[in-house]
Design a protein around this motif. Structure first.
Motif, PDB file in Angstrom:
ATOM      1  N   UNK A   1      30.009  37.966 -23.356  1.00 13.57           N
ATOM      2  CA  UNK A   1      29.521  39.187 -22.741  1.00 13.57           C
ATOM      3  C   UNK A   1      29.937  40.411 -23.548  1.00 13.57           C
ATOM      4  N   UNK A   2      31.145  40.369 -24.125  1.00  6.64           N
ATOM      5  CA  UNK A   2      31.621  41.504 -24.908  1.00  6.64           C
ATOM      6  C   UNK A   2      30.793  41.701 -26.167  1.00  6.64           C
ATOM      7  N   UNK A   3      30.328  40.599 -26.732  1.00  9.08           N
ATOM      8  CA  UNK A   3      29.503  40.698 -27.931  1.00  9.08           C
ATOM      9  C   UNK A   3      28.164  41.357 -27.614  1.00  9.08           C
ATOM     10  N   UNK A   4      27.601  41.068 -26.425  1.00  8.07           N
ATOM     11  CA  UNK A   4      26.366  41.717 -25.986  1.00  8.07           C
ATOM     12  C   UNK A   4      26.558  43.228 -25.923  1.00  8.07           C
ATOM     13  N   UNK A   5      27.649  43.641 -25.286  1.00  7.73           N
ATOM     14  CA  UNK A   5      27.926  45.068 -25.135  1.00  7.73           C
ATOM     15  C   UNK A   5      28.154  45.730 -26.482  1.00  7.73           C
ATOM     16  N   UNK A   6      28.835  45.035 -27.378  1.00  8.83           N
ATOM     17  CA  UNK A   6      29.070  45.575 -28.712  1.00  8.83           C
ATOM     18  C   UNK A   6      27.774  45.794 -29.471  1.00  8.83           C
ATOM     19  N   UNK A   7      26.863  44.845 -29.354  1.00  3.80           N
ATOM     20  CA  UNK A   7      25.562  44.974 -30.007  1.00  3.80           C
ATOM     21  C   UNK A   7      24.793  46.157 -29.433  1.00  3.80           C
ATOM     22  N   UNK A   8      24.792  46.282 -28.129  1.00  2.00           N
ATOM     23  CA  UNK A   8      24.085  47.402 -27.492  1.00  2.00           C
ATOM     24  C   UNK A   8      24.699  48.743 -27.888  1.00  2.00           C
TER      25      UNK A   8
ATOM     26  N   UNK B   1      18.466  44.518 -39.399  1.00  4.27           N
ATOM     27  CA  UNK B   1      18.351  43.078 -39.636  1.00  4.27           C
ATOM     28  C   UNK B   1      19.599  42.353 -39.140  1.00  4.27           C
ATOM     29  N   UNK B   2      20.768  42.960 -39.317  1.00  2.86           N
ATOM     30  CA  UNK B   2      22.002  42.380 -38.785  1.00  2.86           C
ATOM     31  C   UNK B   2      21.955  42.340 -37.257  1.00  2.86           C
ATOM     32  N   UNK B   3      21.448  43.414 -36.651  1.00  2.00           N
ATOM     33  CA  UNK B   3      21.342  43.460 -35.192  1.00  2.00           C
ATOM     34  C   UNK B   3      20.342  42.431 -34.684  1.00  2.00           C
ATOM     35  N   UNK B   4      19.238  42.261 -35.403  1.00  2.00           N
ATOM     36  CA  UNK B   4      18.237  41.271 -35.008  1.00  2.00           C
ATOM     37  C   UNK B   4      18.827  39.868 -35.057  1.00  2.00           C
TER      38      UNK B   4
ATOM     39  N   UNK C   1      19.330  37.385 -31.849  1.00  2.00           N
ATOM     40  CA  UNK C   1      18.799  36.026 -31.833  1.00  2.00           C
ATOM     41  C   UNK C   1      19.921  35.025 -31.555  1.00  2.00           C
ATOM     42  N   UNK C   2      21.068  35.232 -32.178  1.00  2.44           N
ATOM     43  CA  UNK C   2      22.215  34.350 -31.969  1.00  2.44           C
ATOM     44  C   UNK C   2      22.671  34.385 -30.509  1.00  2.44           C
ATOM     45  N   UNK C   3      22.576  35.563 -29.886  1.00  2.00           N
ATOM     46  CA  UNK C   3      22.984  35.727 -28.486  1.00  2.00           C
ATOM     47  C   UNK C   3      21.864  35.360 -27.508  1.00  2.00           C
ATOM     48  N   UNK C   4      20.753  34.876 -28.042  1.00  2.00           N
ATOM     49  CA  UNK C   4      19.585  34.479 -27.251  1.00  2.00           C
ATOM     50  C   UNK C   4      19.019  35.644 -26.443  1.00  2.00           C
ATOM     51  N   UNK C   5      18.980  36.807 -27.061  1.00  2.00           N
ATOM     52  CA  UNK C   5      18.403  38.013 -26.454  1.00  2.00           C
ATOM     53  C   UNK C   5      17.033  38.212 -27.106  1.00  2.00           C
ATOM     54  N   UNK C   6      16.082  37.386 -26.698  1.00  2.33           N
ATOM     55  CA  UNK C   6      14.791  37.314 -27.365  1.00  2.33           C
ATOM     56  C   UNK C   6      14.014  38.630 -27.321  1.00  2.33           C
ATOM     57  N   UNK C   7      13.987  39.298 -26.171  1.00  2.00           N
ATOM     58  CA  UNK C   7      13.225  40.543 -26.072  1.00  2.00           C
ATOM     59  C   UNK C   7      13.836  41.609 -26.984  1.00  2.00           C
ATOM     60  N   UNK C   8      15.154  41.716 -26.995  1.00  2.00           N
ATOM     61  CA  UNK C   8      15.812  42.670 -27.884  1.00  2.00           C
ATOM     62  C   UNK C   8      15.500  42.327 -29.334  1.00  2.00           C
ATOM     63  N   UNK C   9      15.524  41.054 -29.673  1.00  2.00           N
ATOM     64  CA  UNK C   9      15.184  40.623 -31.031  1.00  2.00           C
ATOM     65  C   UNK C   9      13.781  41.085 -31.402  1.00  2.00           C
TER      66      UNK C   9
END
Length: 92
Positions: A1-8, A35-38, A42-50
């Protein structure tokens, strides 16, 4: 969950910076960062964000190479920024 927040948070900071610079200042550096964020999305399975990030990359690449289409980049940038902002509001 922390990685999701960090990406956002990373995307939020980037979108604020680009807003201050202006879309016409979109560079290859922005593409590399996105590209790093994409990849992370994808690694976090956040398809819409990707998908959102990928569309900004595609439009931004055209602008960075001088092929125009700033209106399309603006549209894609706004969609991504709105998604990131909505996500931040949900997390708060």
């Amino acid at each position: 969950m922390h990685e999701d927040n960090g990406l956002m948070q990373h995307l939020s900071s980037w979108s604020e910076e680009l807003l201050l610079r202006g879309l016409s200042q979109f560079t290859i550096r922005d593409i590399e960062l996105l590209e790093q964020c994409a990849s992370a999305a994808q690694r976090l399975q956040m398809q819409f964000l990707h998908e959102l990030v990928t569309s900004v990359i595609e439009s931004g690449r055209r602008v960075a190479l001088g092929e125009g289409e700033e209106e399309r980049l603006l549209d894609q940038y706004c969609r991504l920024s709105q998604y990131v902002q909505l996500n931040a509001n949900v997390q708060a």
